[in-house]
Design a protein around this motif. Sequence first.
Motif, short mmCIF file in Angstrom:
data_model
loop_
_atom_site.label_atom_id
_atom_site.label_comp_id
_atom_site.label_asym_id
_atom_site.label_seq_id
_atom_site.Cartn_x
_atom_site.Cartn_y
_atom_site.Cartn_z
N UNK A 236 0.55 -1.37 -0.11
CA UNK A 236 -0.04 0.18 0.33
C UNK A 236 0.94 1.58 -0.22
N UNK A 240 0.19 5.10 -1.66
CA UNK A 240 -0.32 6.65 -1.02
C UNK A 240 0.94 7.40 -1.19
N UNK A 250 -8.60 8.18 -3.35
CA UNK A 250 -7.85 8.50 -1.41
C UNK A 250 -8.69 7.38 -0.32
N UNK A 251 -9.68 7.89 -0.23
CA UNK A 251 -10.63 6.91 0.61
C UNK A 251 -10.65 5.81 0.42
N UNK A 252 -10.72 5.04 -1.24
CA UNK A 252 -10.54 4.44 -1.30
C UNK A 252 -9.88 2.97 -1.34
N UNK A 253 -8.25 3.72 -0.81
CA UNK A 253 -7.44 3.40 -0.87
C UNK A 253 -7.39 2.97 1.08
N UNK A 254 -7.90 3.92 0.93
CA UNK A 254 -7.87 3.59 3.20
C UNK A 254 -8.48 2.33 3.20
N UNK A 255 -9.74 2.26 2.77
CA UNK A 255 -11.07 1.57 2.90
C UNK A 255 -10.41 0.02 3.12
N UNK A 257 -7.60 -0.76 2.52
CA UNK A 257 -6.28 -1.03 3.79
C UNK A 257 -6.94 -1.34 4.79
N UNK A 258 -7.93 -0.77 5.40
CA UNK A 258 -8.94 -1.41 6.92
C UNK A 258 -9.41 -2.58 6.77
#
Lengths: 400, 400
Positions: A236, A240, A250-255, A257-258
């Motif tokens: 990841x 980023x 941005x949020x799609x990558x964060x989701x 990871x989470x």
Amino acid sequence: MEIEDWIDEVSGANFAWYIKRLSGNDTQLTGGHQAGPYVPKSLAVELLPQLSDLSLKNPRELVELRVLPDGFDTTANLIYYNNKFHDNPSSGRNETRLTALGGRENPLLDPENTGALTIFAFEYGAPVKCQVWICQNREQEALFEDEFGPVEPSETLVWSPNTKAIIADTKKHLGACSLSVEQIPSEWLVKFPSGLEIIKKSISLRPDLSKSVDERLLRRRDCEFEVFRSVEQAFFFPKVRSGFQNLDEFLAVAQSVLQSRKSRAGKSLEYHAKSILDEEGFVEGIDYEYNPKIEGNKKPDFLFPSVKRYNDGSFPAERLTILAAKTTCKDRWRQILNEADRVPTKHLLTLQEGVSINQYEEMSRSGVRLVVPKKLHKKYPSKIRSEIMTLAEFMTHIKN
Amino acid sequence: MEIEDWIDEVSGANFAWYIKRLSGNDTQLTGGHQAGPYVPKSLAVELLPQLSDLSLKNPRELVELRVLPDGFDTTANLIYYNNKFHDNPSSGRNETRLTALGGRENPLLDPENTGALTIFAFEYGAPVKCQVWICQNREQEALFEDEFGPVEPSETLVWSPNTKAIIADTKKHLGACSLSVEQIPSEWLVKFPSGLEIIKKSISLRPDLSKSVDERLLRRRDCEFEVFRSVEQAFFFPKVRSGFQNLDEFLAVAQSVLQSRKSRAGKSLEYHAKSILDEEGFVEGIDYEYNPKIEGNKKPDFLFPSVKRYNDGSFPAERLTILAAKTTCKDRWRQILNEADRVPTKHLLTLQEGVSINQYEEMSRSGVRLVVPKKLHKKYPSKIRSEIMTLAEFMTHIKN
């Protein structure tokens, strides 16, 4: 007070959260007269710099403690036990603890809260205040874990609710299983590996085949977490590092990871159990089935020996076994009760550090039998310790 | 099937999720004989390109439908009602719907599911398959909303579970309240504004003072959402545009975005209600108190007229009122039951698009009285419509 309001109240810049699941030692379930929960020294000294004065022996400061949702108030102590620097340099204590909790009335000392995710929200100031929230159910735990990620038994975390950043994390000390980018299979940098692939890698790094199955399970879990975090970083971070075109991207990558963390936390224990079953000579499809579908919609983690036998009314029910794997069981054990109607005793593999006697008795009445790695047995009340199976004992039970 | 397993099953690249809360029209609570839930045309045509052939009138294709967690199976139709391009160019229909749902046995047509967050997981292929999950409680809803954010009544979303990206969003059509960076107060770019500040801004953009309080509430909510999203973009985008030093820093920003959305969703309705109360001449501290503490730990959203009166045993209980604000109430209304022991009737302001008669009767027996903006009354069963208050009626009730 509603939990959402409380979170708002303790999320300012002057708060630091210390987070853990209460162990049987914390709640005095195991009957010890331990002083109170351990608090990381770095946090204690940041809250109360005077504690770091080594010229004093076992210095302590008052902390105004409030325990929620019950609303129990008391004045506790934050103590630095520093005898290592006084009478006993070789094996003296060198740790900080929250003590003088006000006796058994304090919900922190209620054995029924063993296993509960607990937030110690320390507020900087004079005097230092500490508001504690002991989660009452899975829903409350999910509210918190959405913020800082899944918290497993024995893990602790110091978290800034204001900057949403991890300040300290017992899991951060990466050891021998941590991989450099060069050590990671190159295809994993293209497609994030599955949980089972990561576990295979951790087994190759730490086979431990001469160790007992109980020890193997715990050591490999640690190793696998390190492999996971190395791969996460390698996979990841390049995504980023160089920034984003818009917030959605941005949020799609964060989701991603989470979700991958959540999915690892949800599946890791059962994958390890499966690997060890395979190593110990249990053959999938003959001796057991993994995630089989039975009775239409039900899907136990493990069924011994097979769906075919399960559906064969002439096969004796006492030779059927199911095993469920749940890292914590306090609010989850009831989920397994209707996982296989024909099997009266449901085995449950857990890493929770203790279960109250009341809850244990409720489990027993419902036919749940606990399977716990040997090293953790001492976290359980001595009265029930002999009734808890080790993983090795469970496997012997299946073989016979 | 456990919900986590289901999510795994429908999260591949060949799935698209259509997401909404079931309205009273969807579940036929309002007694209509509407064909079935609306599906965005763009999604329908992507699944079944042949539907876009305008030479056919009302073309339809079969869809294998499975509704969970119950496990109801049927073969449904995806229809493009295109009469606008045939017999009736001026006012003919031009929309796609999922129809032939298999009658009242289908949980999608169960009025008790009104308000439930529902995931239609469409799978590309021939035939197209659609697995539907109707959330059974807040915990299940939270599992999904952690992925794609809070979903309000009347909002719909098309989501890629694979890329974690929003494909289409009814809320994306930003209108007159959307602000450019230049229009945003410069201090908001330094510190993210509070919910109340954003609402004040939306009122200044759309005062609507000549409109009824009911209309004002709904129009301002839309406006406020646009302001919120503009500020979010202006505040956070610079923080993500140029990339991150490490994953922790990246996740900290992501958590801030997600938390600020969650917090907006949780508080917006009560803030709007408060603004309108103030405009209508209710004076905080005299006529009402906002988030007061009563009975130790309880904190109703609004108490009329005051804590002092509430604690004064000689003040008649029937002149005390509380109002709670919850955008959806299906799984949340019971939370307000013990918010103020002295007040037998609890008023609940909600935007949910319908409540089943069973649930309504249970609410009534528990002393809950619904307050619903007038425009939404038609989503409620006609039998109970006259018992639901508008916001205007609630205010008149308080004044008398």
